[in-house]
Design an enzyme around this catalytic site. Structure first.
Site, mmCIF file in Angstrom:
data_model
loop_
_atom_site.group_PDB
_atom_site.id
_atom_site.type_symbol
_atom_site.label_atom_id
_atom_site.label_comp_id
_atom_site.label_asym_id
_atom_site.label_seq_id
_atom_site.Cartn_x
_atom_site.Cartn_y
_atom_site.Cartn_z
ATOM 1 N N ASN A 1 -80.446 -11.193 -33.980
ATOM 2 C CA ASN A 1 -81.659 -10.392 -34.189
ATOM 3 C C ASN A 1 -82.715 -11.292 -34.799
ATOM 4 O OD1 ASN A 1 -83.324 -7.865 -34.973
ATOM 5 N ND2 ASN A 1 -83.042 -8.930 -36.922
ATOM 6 N N GLU A 2 -83.920 -11.225 -34.280
ATOM 7 C CA GLU A 2 -85.036 -12.041 -34.788
ATOM 8 C C GLU A 2 -84.531 -13.454 -35.118
ATOM 9 O OE1 GLU A 2 -87.461 -9.958 -37.717
ATOM 10 O OE2 GLU A 2 -88.065 -8.507 -36.191
ATOM 11 N N TYR B 1 -94.576 -4.147 -34.407
ATOM 12 C CA TYR B 1 -94.843 -3.135 -35.433
ATOM 13 C C TYR B 1 -96.335 -2.843 -35.512
ATOM 14 C CZ TYR B 1 -90.075 -3.201 -37.265
ATOM 15 O OH TYR B 1 -88.717 -3.052 -37.399
ATOM 16 N N GLU C 1 -87.338 -2.782 -31.728
ATOM 17 C CA GLU C 1 -87.902 -2.394 -33.033
ATOM 18 C C GLU C 1 -89.380 -2.125 -32.834
ATOM 19 O OE1 GLU C 1 -87.071 -4.804 -36.511
ATOM 20 O OE2 GLU C 1 -85.013 -5.157 -35.823
HETATM 21 O O1 AHR Z 1 -86.836 -2.865 -39.500
HETATM 22 C C1 AHR Z 1 -86.925 -3.687 -40.628
HETATM 23 C C2 AHR Z 1 -86.809 -5.168 -40.290
HETATM 24 O O2 AHR Z 1 -87.884 -5.567 -39.501
HETATM 25 C C3 AHR Z 1 -85.606 -5.572 -39.486
HETATM 26 O O3 AHR Z 1 -84.474 -5.771 -40.269
HETATM 27 C C4 AHR Z 1 -86.045 -6.864 -38.871
HETATM 28 O O4 AHR Z 1 -85.406 -7.122 -37.651
HETATM 29 C C5 AHR Z 1 -87.541 -6.704 -38.745
HETATM 30 O O5 AHR Z 1 -88.221 -7.792 -39.226
#
Ligand code: AHR
Length: 530
Positions: A193-194, A260, A316
Site C-alpha cells: 500500500n502506498e 483525497y 482510497e
Molecule cells: O486512510 C488513511 C491513510 O491515508 C492510509 O493509511 C494511507 O494509505 C493513506 O495515506
C-alpha cells in the site's frame, strides 16, 4: 492567503452571473449504455486506525454493547443496508507494518504492539484474520486483504494466502487448530500500500520488481482465484502508473490510485464543520479534480493495455479534514456534514462515468476515520450524511451506466498547485452547479441521481429520458438547512433522507420529468417505464 484572494476575485463574478432562476437539462440516452457500474465501486475500507475497528466495528464478545460474536449489532445492521460489496483491510499504512501471525490463535496469547503509524496506540491484535474474514461473511461482502511488503517477507505473504485459502497443508492445519475448518474465499489481495510512501518509500522501478517477486508467491490454492492489485499512484503521479504498466503489465489484475479531497498535506486541512461558502465550493472543485486525474491515468493504461484487461481501482478516496478537537492525535476522527455528502455524490458520479476502467473504489473509511459512513461513541452510533448518499445510490450497484449530458450553470473555483507542485491543472477550474448520473438495473428500472450544488438557489432540472416513456416516478432527497449540518450523538437525526415529490411528468412528452431541486440537495429518482 492566496486561495482566499483568488476566491474573492472569482466569486463575485460568479454571483453576478447568477440568474434569479436556475435551470438545467439532463439528457439521458436510455437505449444506449453497455458498461456495468461494478458494485465494487461502493467498496469500503477498514484500517487499524483510531476507533475504526476497535470500538467502531469490533467491541469483543464480553462488551456491554450489544454484539454478535464481538461485532456491534447497531453497526452491522446499518452496514447491511448499504449492501457493501467489498471491504479492504488491514490498511492503509498499517498494512505494511502488520504481521498477520500476531493476529491468530487465542486472543489472550496474541502479542501486543504499538501502532506507530497511527497515534502510538497499543494494538492488542484481538481483531485479526479470523475476525476480519468472519465479518466479511456476516456482511456478505468480498474481503480485500492488503499484504505487507514494506516490512514483511515473501514467506509471510505466501503463507498468509495459504492460511486463508488452502484446504489442506500446514497452514490449513494451523487454521483448523484456530477454529476454522473450511478455507475462506479471498479474491482481492493488495501487494503493498502506498509503496511510494508509508509502504516502503520505494521508487516505481524498485516497487515493480518487488511486486513481481511477492506476487509470484501469492498462489491460487484449492480452487481460490486471486486477483492481484498493485499499489498505485497518489493523485498526479503519472510516472508511477507509467512505470508499473511498463514493468508489471499483465502480471497485475489491477492498479490502484489514491485521491483525497484535501486542502494540502502540510498545516491545517480545515475544520470539518466550520467552513465558509467559498471553502465549500473550493472543496467540490478539488473533489471533481479527480476526473482529469482519472483520465490521465486511464490514458496511460490505454496505451499499454488497449483491451482494458487491467482495472483501475481508486482504493482510497474521500475528504480529509482536521481531527476533531479533544480526540486523540493520529486517530483521524472527523465529523461529516452535508458538504461531505456532496463530495460522495459527485465522486460516485465520476466513478460511474469511468466504469469501463474503474472497477473498484474504497472510501476512506468505514467508521470513525476520515469520511466515514458511521460514527460511534461507546454505545452510541450515528449515520453520517455520507452514509445516506451511499444508501440512496445502492440501486446503481451492478446497473448499466446510461450515457448522459448535462447543461447547467457553472462557477469558476481556484485550483492551486497543492501537493508539492505536482498538480499541473489550470489555475482555476469549472464547477458545474448540477451533477448527474443514471443507470438501468436488471429489472429495467431507471435510477437518476442529481445533485444541486448551489448553496442558495433552487434549480429546475429537465430530465429527458430519451428513447423511453415514463410510467411512474418516486424519489428520495437528502438536504438540510445549512451546508455544515451534521448528525451528532446528541442529535443523531438532524440530517436524514426524506421521500421526494418535487417532480412532474409531462403529458405532451412522456420521456420528460421536470424536477425542482432545492438549493444544496441530492435526489435519487426511481423511474418505471412503459
Ligand atoms: O486512510 C488513511 C491513510 O491515508 C492510509 O493509511 C494511507 O494509505 C493513506 O495515506
Amino acid at each position: 492567503m492566496k486561495r482566499i484572494l483568488i476566491l474573492s476575485m472569482l466569486l463575485p463574478l460568479s454571483l453576478m452571473a447568477a440568474k434569479t432562476e436556475r435551470t438545467a437539462t439532463v439528457n439521458v440516452q436510455t437505449t444506449k449504455g453497455e458498461t456495468v457500474i461494478s458494485r465494487n465501486i461502493y467498496g469500503q475500507f477498514a484500517e487499524h486506525l483510531g476507533t475504526c475497528i476497535y470500538g467502531g466495528l469490533w467491541v469483543g464478545e464480553d462488551s456491554p454493547i450489544p454484539n454478535t460474536n464481538g461485532y456491534r449489532n447497531d453497526v452491522l445492521g446499518a452496514l447491511k443496508d448499504l449492501h457493501i460489496p467489498v471491504l479492504r483491510w488491514p490498511g492503509g499504512c498499517f498494512a505494511d507494518d502488520y504481521h498477520w501471525m500476531d493476529g491468530i490463535g487465542p486472543r489472550d496469547k496474541r502479542p501486543a504492539k504499538v501502532n506507530s503509524t497511527w497515534g502510538g496506540t497499543l494494538e492488542d491484535n484481538s481483531f485479526g484474520t479470523h475476525e476480519f474474514l468472519n465479518l466479511c461473511e456476516l456482511l456478505e461482502c468480498e474481503p480485500y486483504v492488503s499484504m505487507n511488503i514494506g516490512s514483511g517477507t515473501v514467506r509471510e505473504t505466501s503463507e498468509w494466502v495459504e492460511y486463508m485459502t488452502a484446504s489442506d497443508g500446514p497452514m490449513a492445519e494451523l487454521r483448523h487448530k484456530n477454529g476454522r475448518n473450511e478455507p475462506w474465499k479471498v479474491k482481492f489481495i493488495g501487494v503493498g500500500n502506498e509503496s511510494w510512501g508509508c509502504g516502503g518509500n520505494m521508487t516505481p522501478e524498485y516497487y515493480s520488481n518487488e511486486y513481481r517477486r511477492y506476487a509470484t508467491y501469492c498462489k491460487d490454492f484449492s480452487g481460490n482465484r486471486l486477483y492481484k492489485i498493485a499499489s498505485g499512484a497518489s493523485d498526479y503521479d503519472y510516472t508511477w502508473t507509467e512505470t508499473l504498466m511498463k514493468n508489471i503489465g499483465n502480471r497485475m489484475h489491477a492498479l490502484s490510485l489514491h485521491y483525497y479531497t484535501v486542502l494540502g498535506w502540510n498545516g491545517s486541512k480545515g475544520k470539518a464543520t466550520k467552513f465558509s461558502d467559498e471553502d465549500y465550493y473550493w472543496c467540490l472543485g478539488k473533489c471533481l479534480g479527480i476526473e482529469p486525474v482519472l483520465k490521465k491515468h486511464i490514458d496511460i493504461m490505454d496505451r499499454y493495455d488497449a483491451r482494458k484487461r487491467i482495472d483501475l481501482l481508486v482504493d482510497e478516496w474521500g475528504t480529509w479534514w482536521d481531527e476533531e478537537e479533544g480526540t486523540i492525535p493520529g486517530h483521524l476522527f472527523q465529523q461529516n456534514t452535508m458538504r461531505d455528502a456532496f463530495v460522495a455524490a459527485l465522486s460516485l458520479n465520476v466513478f460511474h462515468k469511468y466504469a469501463e476502467r474503474v472497477k473498484m473504489c474504497n472510501i476512506a473509511q468505514i467508521a470513525n476515520v476520515l469520511q466515514s459512513m458511521i460514527l460511534t461513541n461507546n454505545e452510541k452510533m450515528v449515520l453520517t450524511p455520507t452514509y445516506h448518499v451511499f444508501k440512496m445510490y445502492v440501486p446503481h450497484q451492478d446497473a448499466i451506466s446510461l450515457p448522459l449530458d448535462v447543461t447547467c450553470d457553472n462557477m469558476q473555483v481556484p485550483n492551486e498547485r497543492f501537493n508539492g507542485g505536482r498538480n499541473e491543472e489550470e489555475p482555476t477550474r469549472t464547477l458545474p452547479l448540477l451533477s448527474a448520473t443514471a443507470s438501468r438495473d436488471d429489472k429495467g428500472l431507471i435510477h437518476v441521481s442529481l445533485a444541486n450544488v448551489d448553496l442558495a438557489q433552487e434549480q429546475t432540472v429537465t430530465v429527458n429520458l430519451e428513447g423511453t416513456k415514463v410510467k411512474s416516478v418516486s424519489g428520495t432527497i437528502l438536504t438540510s438547512k445549512n451546508i455544515a449540518d451534521h448528525n451528532t450523538f446528541e442529535k443523531p437525526n438532524s440530517v436524514q433522507t426524506e421521500p421526494f415529490k418535487g417532480f412532474k411528468t409531462n403529458k405532451k412528452d412522456a420521456s420528460m420529468i421536470t424536477v425542482t431541486m432545492p438549493a444544496k440537495s441530492i435526489v435519487t429518482l426511481e423511474v418505471t417505464t412503459k
